[in-house]
Write a protein that holds these residues in place. Sequence first.
Motif, PDB file in Angstrom:
ATOM      1  N   ASP A 119      51.841  50.794  35.290  1.00  0.00           N
ATOM      2  CA  ASP A 119      52.598  49.821  34.509  1.00  0.00           C
ATOM      3  C   ASP A 119      51.742  48.670  33.993  1.00  0.00           C
ATOM      4  N   VAL A 120      50.848  48.159  34.855  1.00  0.00           N
ATOM      5  CA  VAL A 120      50.096  46.947  34.543  1.00  0.00           C
ATOM      6  C   VAL A 120      48.628  47.239  34.276  1.00  0.00           C
ATOM      7  N   VAL A 121      48.021  48.092  35.086  1.00  0.00           N
ATOM      8  CA  VAL A 121      46.603  48.403  34.919  1.00  0.00           C
ATOM      9  C   VAL A 121      46.445  49.660  34.075  1.00  0.00           C
ATOM     10  N   ASN A 122      45.243  49.876  33.579  1.00  0.00           N
ATOM     11  CA  ASN A 122      44.965  51.041  32.741  1.00  0.00           C
ATOM     12  C   ASN A 122      44.648  52.296  33.542  1.00  0.00           C
ATOM     13  N   GLU A 134      49.255  48.849  42.284  1.00  0.00           N
ATOM     14  CA  GLU A 134      48.347  48.596  41.179  1.00  0.00           C
ATOM     15  C   GLU A 134      47.608  47.298  41.488  1.00  0.00           C
ATOM     16  N   CYS A 135      46.294  47.314  41.342  1.00  0.00           N
ATOM     17  CA  CYS A 135      45.477  46.178  41.784  1.00  0.00           C
ATOM     18  C   CYS A 135      44.510  45.707  40.706  1.00  0.00           C
ATOM     19  N   LYS A 136      44.282  44.405  40.705  1.00  0.00           N
ATOM     20  CA  LYS A 136      43.244  43.771  39.888  1.00  0.00           C
ATOM     21  C   LYS A 136      42.161  43.245  40.833  1.00  0.00           C
ATOM     22  N   LEU A 137      40.930  43.439  40.453  1.00  0.00           N
ATOM     23  CA  LEU A 137      39.818  42.970  41.275  1.00  0.00           C
ATOM     24  C   LEU A 137      39.831  41.453  41.385  1.00  0.00           C
ATOM     25  N   ASP A 138      39.756  40.959  42.613  1.00  0.00           N
ATOM     26  CA  ASP A 138      39.616  39.524  42.845  1.00  0.00           C
ATOM     27  C   ASP A 138      38.141  39.162  43.007  1.00  0.00           C
ATOM     28  N   ARG A 139      37.459  39.865  43.885  1.00  0.00           N
ATOM     29  CA  ARG A 139      36.028  39.617  44.080  1.00  0.00           C
ATOM     30  C   ARG A 139      35.400  40.767  44.862  1.00  0.00           C
ATOM     31  N   VAL A 140      34.094  40.869  44.776  1.00  0.00           N
ATOM     32  CA  VAL A 140      33.313  41.822  45.561  1.00  0.00           C
ATOM     33  C   VAL A 140      32.308  41.037  46.382  1.00  0.00           C
ATOM     34  N   ILE A 141      32.266  41.313  47.669  1.00  0.00           N
ATOM     35  CA  ILE A 141      31.309  40.666  48.565  1.00  0.00           C
ATOM     36  C   ILE A 141      30.304  41.728  49.009  1.00  0.00           C
ATOM     37  N   GLU A 142      29.043  41.529  48.673  1.00  0.00           N
ATOM     38  CA  GLU A 142      28.012  42.478  49.046  1.00  0.00           C
ATOM     39  C   GLU A 142      27.561  42.201  50.476  1.00  0.00           C
ATOM     40  N   LEU A 143      27.591  43.231  51.307  1.00  0.00           N
ATOM     41  CA  LEU A 143      27.224  43.118  52.712  1.00  0.00           C
ATOM     42  C   LEU A 143      25.966  43.939  52.987  1.00  0.00           C
ATOM     43  N   SER A 150      27.156  47.562  52.092  1.00  0.00           N
ATOM     44  CA  SER A 150      28.514  47.922  51.717  1.00  0.00           C
ATOM     45  C   SER A 150      29.036  46.918  50.699  1.00  0.00           C
ATOM     46  N   ASP A 151      30.025  47.356  49.944  1.00  0.00           N
ATOM     47  CA  ASP A 151      30.721  46.474  49.014  1.00  0.00           C
ATOM     48  C   ASP A 151      32.131  46.243  49.536  1.00  0.00           C
ATOM     49  N   LEU A 152      32.426  45.003  49.906  1.00  0.00           N
ATOM     50  CA  LEU A 152      33.766  44.629  50.348  1.00  0.00           C
ATOM     51  C   LEU A 152      34.554  44.212  49.111  1.00  0.00           C
ATOM     52  N   ILE A 153      35.540  45.010  48.760  1.00  0.00           N
ATOM     53  CA  ILE A 153      36.294  44.815  47.527  1.00  0.00           C
ATOM     54  C   ILE A 153      37.658  44.222  47.856  1.00  0.00           C
ATOM     55  N   LEU A 154      37.933  43.054  47.296  1.00  0.00           N
ATOM     56  CA  LEU A 154      39.222  42.401  47.468  1.00  0.00           C
ATOM     57  C   LEU A 154      40.006  42.528  46.176  1.00  0.00           C
ATOM     58  N   GLY A 155      41.204  43.069  46.276  1.00  0.00           N
ATOM     59  CA  GLY A 155      42.031  43.267  45.097  1.00  0.00           C
ATOM     60  C   GLY A 155      43.394  42.640  45.253  1.00  0.00           C
ATOM     61  N   GLU A 156      43.901  42.039  44.185  1.00  0.00           N
ATOM     62  CA  GLU A 156      45.252  41.480  44.193  1.00  0.00           C
ATOM     63  C   GLU A 156      46.242  42.536  43.714  1.00  0.00           C
ATOM     64  N   VAL A 157      47.307  42.704  44.468  1.00  0.00           N
ATOM     65  CA  VAL A 157      48.352  43.651  44.085  1.00  0.00           C
ATOM     66  C   VAL A 157      49.176  43.031  42.958  1.00  0.00           C
ATOM     67  N   VAL A 158      49.228  43.715  41.814  1.00  0.00           N
ATOM     68  CA  VAL A 158      49.963  43.192  40.666  1.00  0.00           C
ATOM     69  C   VAL A 158      51.235  44.001  40.380  1.00  0.00           C
ATOM     70  N   ARG A 159      51.409  45.114  41.072  1.00  0.00           N
ATOM     71  CA  ARG A 159      52.656  45.878  40.955  1.00  0.00           C
ATOM     72  C   ARG A 159      52.789  46.807  42.155  1.00  0.00           C
ATOM     73  N   TYR A 160      53.970  46.751  42.804  1.00  0.00           N
ATOM     74  CA  TYR A 160      54.296  47.690  43.870  1.00  0.00           C
ATOM     75  C   TYR A 160      55.116  48.843  43.286  1.00  0.00           C
ATOM     76  N   HIS A 161      54.893  50.041  43.823  1.00  0.00           N
ATOM     77  CA  HIS A 161      55.749  51.190  43.535  1.00  0.00           C
ATOM     78  C   HIS A 161      56.158  51.790  44.880  1.00  0.00           C
ATOM     79  N   ILE A 162      57.432  51.715  45.198  1.00  0.00           N
ATOM     80  CA  ILE A 162      57.949  52.174  46.487  1.00  0.00           C
ATOM     81  C   ILE A 162      59.078  53.172  46.225  1.00  0.00           C
TER      82      ILE A 162
END
Length: 203
Positions: A119-122, A134-143, A150-162
């Motif tokens: 619905d929101v992301v491509n 559906e998630c949008k990237l917030d930030r990546v923290i390189e560890l 490793s890449d710690l990927i934080l994503g914001e949920v912009v749409r739930y489908h339940i």
Amino acid sequence: MKHFNPKDLTQRENYKLLSGSVLPRPIAFVTSQDKEGHLNAAPFSFFNVVSSHPPMIMISTGRTEGVRKDTAQNIIDTGEFVVHISELSMIEGINNTAAPIEREANELERTDFKTIPSDVVNVPAVEGARIRFECKLDRVIELGDDKAGSDLILGEVVRYHIADDVYIEPHKIDVQALHPVGRLAGNDYVKLGQEFVLERPTE
């Protein structure tokens, strides 16, 4: 009791101790795509919730000799991804996407899964998954370092489908109906087992 200094262990030895101890782990089945639109799908058990305001999840993907996982590179390049909650009816197909294949290849072609638009992301989603975010990237923290980090990927949920059959008013999930699957160590997985209740202390 055995005692170890993590600095004396190899990356593999640290991985075995951590993945065999922190369990069961939920499995994020992630779809992403590169800038040219090539679709990628892969499971990750270094996955969890990190915030409810804003709603955010994390996945951690390893780097090999400095090379990022396709999922991580796609998310960094496009800023979008979809996380599907792994359930028993899907787990064999999800496991089939974990095979190492060429970057431009579509892992979903190794399964019977079909995709549907988000619905929101491509990024397309996997049809039949009863919970997906559906998630949008917030930030990546390189560890770690360039060779074995490793890449710690934080994503914001912009749409739930339940799905209706796992949703309970108001805003709860019927976990018994969902049949979630968790990861243990190696090739071992676990289904939802016996539940019990503990009331939190009030004082």
